[in-house]
Scaffold this active site. Structure first.
Site, PDB file in Angstrom:
ATOM      1  NE  ARG A  82      -7.415   2.221  -4.099  1.00  0.00           N
ATOM      2  CZ  ARG A  82      -6.310   2.805  -3.634  1.00  0.00           C
ATOM      3  NH1 ARG A  82      -5.761   2.403  -2.499  1.00  0.00           N
ATOM      4  NH2 ARG A  82      -5.750   3.800  -4.289  1.00  0.00           N
ATOM      5  CG  HIS A 125      -0.539   3.207  -5.960  1.00  0.00           C
ATOM      6  ND1 HIS A 125      -1.594   2.877  -5.139  1.00  0.00           N
ATOM      7  CD2 HIS A 125       0.469   3.568  -5.131  1.00  0.00           C
ATOM      8  CE1 HIS A 125      -1.232   3.015  -3.875  1.00  0.00           C
ATOM      9  NE2 HIS A 125       0.016   3.439  -3.848  1.00  0.00           N
ATOM     10  CD  GLU A 170      -1.569   8.258  -0.781  1.00  0.00           C
ATOM     11  OE1 GLU A 170      -2.117   7.786   0.214  1.00  0.00           O
ATOM     12  OE2 GLU A 170      -0.328   8.228  -0.945  1.00  0.00           O
ATOM     13  CG  ASN A 296      -5.318   6.396   0.293  1.00  0.00           C
ATOM     14  OD1 ASN A 296      -6.390   5.813   0.146  1.00  0.00           O
ATOM     15  ND2 ASN A 296      -4.344   6.328  -0.607  1.00  0.00           N
ATOM     16  CE1 TYR A 298      -1.758   3.679   5.729  1.00  0.00           C
ATOM     17  CE2 TYR A 298      -1.951   5.508   4.194  1.00  0.00           C
ATOM     18  CZ  TYR A 298      -1.908   4.150   4.436  1.00  0.00           C
ATOM     19  OH  TYR A 298      -2.028   3.261   3.400  1.00  0.00           O
ATOM     20  CD  GLU A 353      -3.234   3.419   0.131  1.00  0.00           C
ATOM     21  OE1 GLU A 353      -2.403   3.775   1.002  1.00  0.00           O
ATOM     22  OE2 GLU A 353      -3.015   3.485  -1.088  1.00  0.00           O
TER      23      GLU A 353
END
Length: 461
Positions: A82, A125, A170, A296, A298, A353
């Site tokens: 990606r 991005h 995002e 994504n 985290y 991600e």
């Protein structure tokens, strides 16, 4: 920890599940003299914006070293790569196509395919060309039309050679962090601007996905959103309400329009002049069908009440990453399960991600005749192990999980943190541009290769 393993019957081990690594254009490419300036070039030039006062002009010199990086990707045994395309490397300020810039991405896609790696392309991005920011950027509705034109150039050039196209990465970051909180480029601080930028970003998604479907009908088309489970700091009613408000404002504000054609009703806390300007037909354009949702993930976020709004409470209990983020793998399963319950029609999901920054240090070989240097990062291996198990839990909870991309292939320019944080599974010496696979890269490589070996055994039986 030195190995990554999954339960023997995990669906992540099946050939249908896609494993990959991910990067983004501004963070790795360098070669700034061969593209138009972006809002991040401008932002980096402003004193105090970037933690280490660095910029992305050189970064990992991926444009120069892309064949070496392609060999790294291929050696890992991944199914897919990606990456994002730099808008300003493809479209010049006068609207013409930068043929050299476009050819780079054509060559990269062809190189990936030649190595049996599926290209997953992200169109945006965060690196908006500065020439568009000069005209209002994402606050200017015309940027939506410019994005659709850019998407057509890419769609025509790459077409069905790309396995999956993501329109926007995002939008929360490109709206809230960039136009409302002032943390990211272009660094505005205005709630109305944050909501308006978010609306135009989602419109751009809707406009672009129509164009991409036309030119790449065999590819998958979607968008990438970042989610965090929103927890209350205490059991106090005000803190619980603050966490729910944060969930609506940070998570649902971007997903609900895509699935329901409406924004969360926050008119009880948002003033009329803080809401976006919405034209007739906008919500229908945003809410058209899409093939996948990139997620994504985290960490989780904890919130307390503050003046009728919410305020995040930074974690203090270890273990924390060098970003100061709590390691909370169960939050991935938690937030996706919550969204599945709240939103009907959740599409198939790729984890686009997931990764962590740790204080990586090169360990030089004691044998001077041995040029092999190493980076031991057991905390990162453990991070991946636990989050892959969380993805497995998502499948057991009934979510349609299609793939997982480790962030990131390379250490890189980490936005407002500059080069002070390392997320890569491959260490980059920014002085020499040497690439050194970390222990995490080797652990993932062994896991991915063993997975493929299992298929070969199964096919032989």
């Amino acid at each position: 920890m030195t190995k990554i393993t999954l339960p023997p019957h995990s669906k992540l081990l099946a050939p249908e599940f896609t494993f990959g690594v991910a990067t983004s254009s501004f963070q790795i490419e360098g070669a700034a003299d061969q593209r138009e300036a972006s809002i991040w070039d401008t932002f980096c030039a402003q004193p105090g914006r970037i933690k280490d006062a660095s910029n992305g002009l050189v970064s990992c010199e991926h444009i120069k070293h892309w064949r070496e990086d392609l060999a790294l990707i291929s050696d890992l045994g991944v199914d897919a790569y990606r990456f994002s395309i730099a808008w300003g490397r493809v479209i010049n300020a006068d609207g013409s196509v930068n043929k050299q810039g476009l050819q780079f991405y054509i060559d990269l896609v062809d190189g990936l395919l030649a190595n049996g790696v599926a290209p997953h392309v992200t169109l945006y991005h965060w690196d908006l060309p500065q020439y568009l920011e000069d005209q209002g950027g994402w606050l200017n509705r015309d940027t939506v039309a410019r994005f659709a034109e850019y998407a057509e150039v890419i769609g025509k050039a790459l077409g069905n050679k790309v396995a999956a196209y993501a329109t926007i990465n995002e939008p929360f970051c490109s709206a809230y962090l960039s136009y409302e909180a002032g943390i990211h480029a272009p660094g505005h601080k205005n709630r109305k601007e944050g909501r308006q930028a978010a609306h135009h970003l989602l419109l751009a998604h809707g406009a672009a996905i129509q164009v991409l479907r036309k030119h790449a009908p065999e590819a998958e088309h979607g968008i990438v959103l970042n989610f965090s489970p929103c927890h209350a700091f205490s059991d106090a009613a005000a803190d619980r309400a603050a966490a729910e408000l944060a969930h609506a404002y940070h998570n649902l504000w971007y997903l609900q329009p895509l699935l329901k054609g409406s924004y969360p009703d926050l008119t009880h806390v948002l003033k009329a002049d803080e809401l976006p300007d919405i034209h007739p037909g906008d919500m229908q354009l945003i809410a058209q069908p899409f093939d996948f949702l990139g997620v994504n993930y985290y960490t989780r976020t904890v919130f307390r009440a503050k003046n009728g709004w919410f305020s995040d409470v930074p974690p203090t209990e270890p273990p924390l990453t060098t970003m100061g983020w709590e390691i909370y793998p169960q939050g991935l399963t938690e937030v996706l399960t919550q969204l599945k319950q709240q939103m009907q029609g959740l599409p198939p999901i790729y984890i686009t991600e997931n990764g962590a920054a740790f204080p990586d240090v090169i360990e030089h070989s004691a044998d001077h005749n041995n040029a092999e240097n190493t980076v031991h990062d057991p905390a990162r291996i453990d991070y991946y192990q636990k989050h892959l198990l969380a993805v497995d839990d998502c499948i057991k909870a009934g979510l349609d999980m299609r793939g997982y991309f480790a962030w990131s292939l390379l250490d890189n320019f980490e936005w407002a943190e500059g080069y002070s944080k390392r997320f890569g599974i491959v260490y980059v010496d920014y002085t020499t541009q040497q690439r050194i696979p970390k222990a995490s890269a080797l652990a993932l490589r062994d896991f991915w290769r063993a997975r493929r070996a299992q298929w070969q055994v199964a096919e032989a039986l």
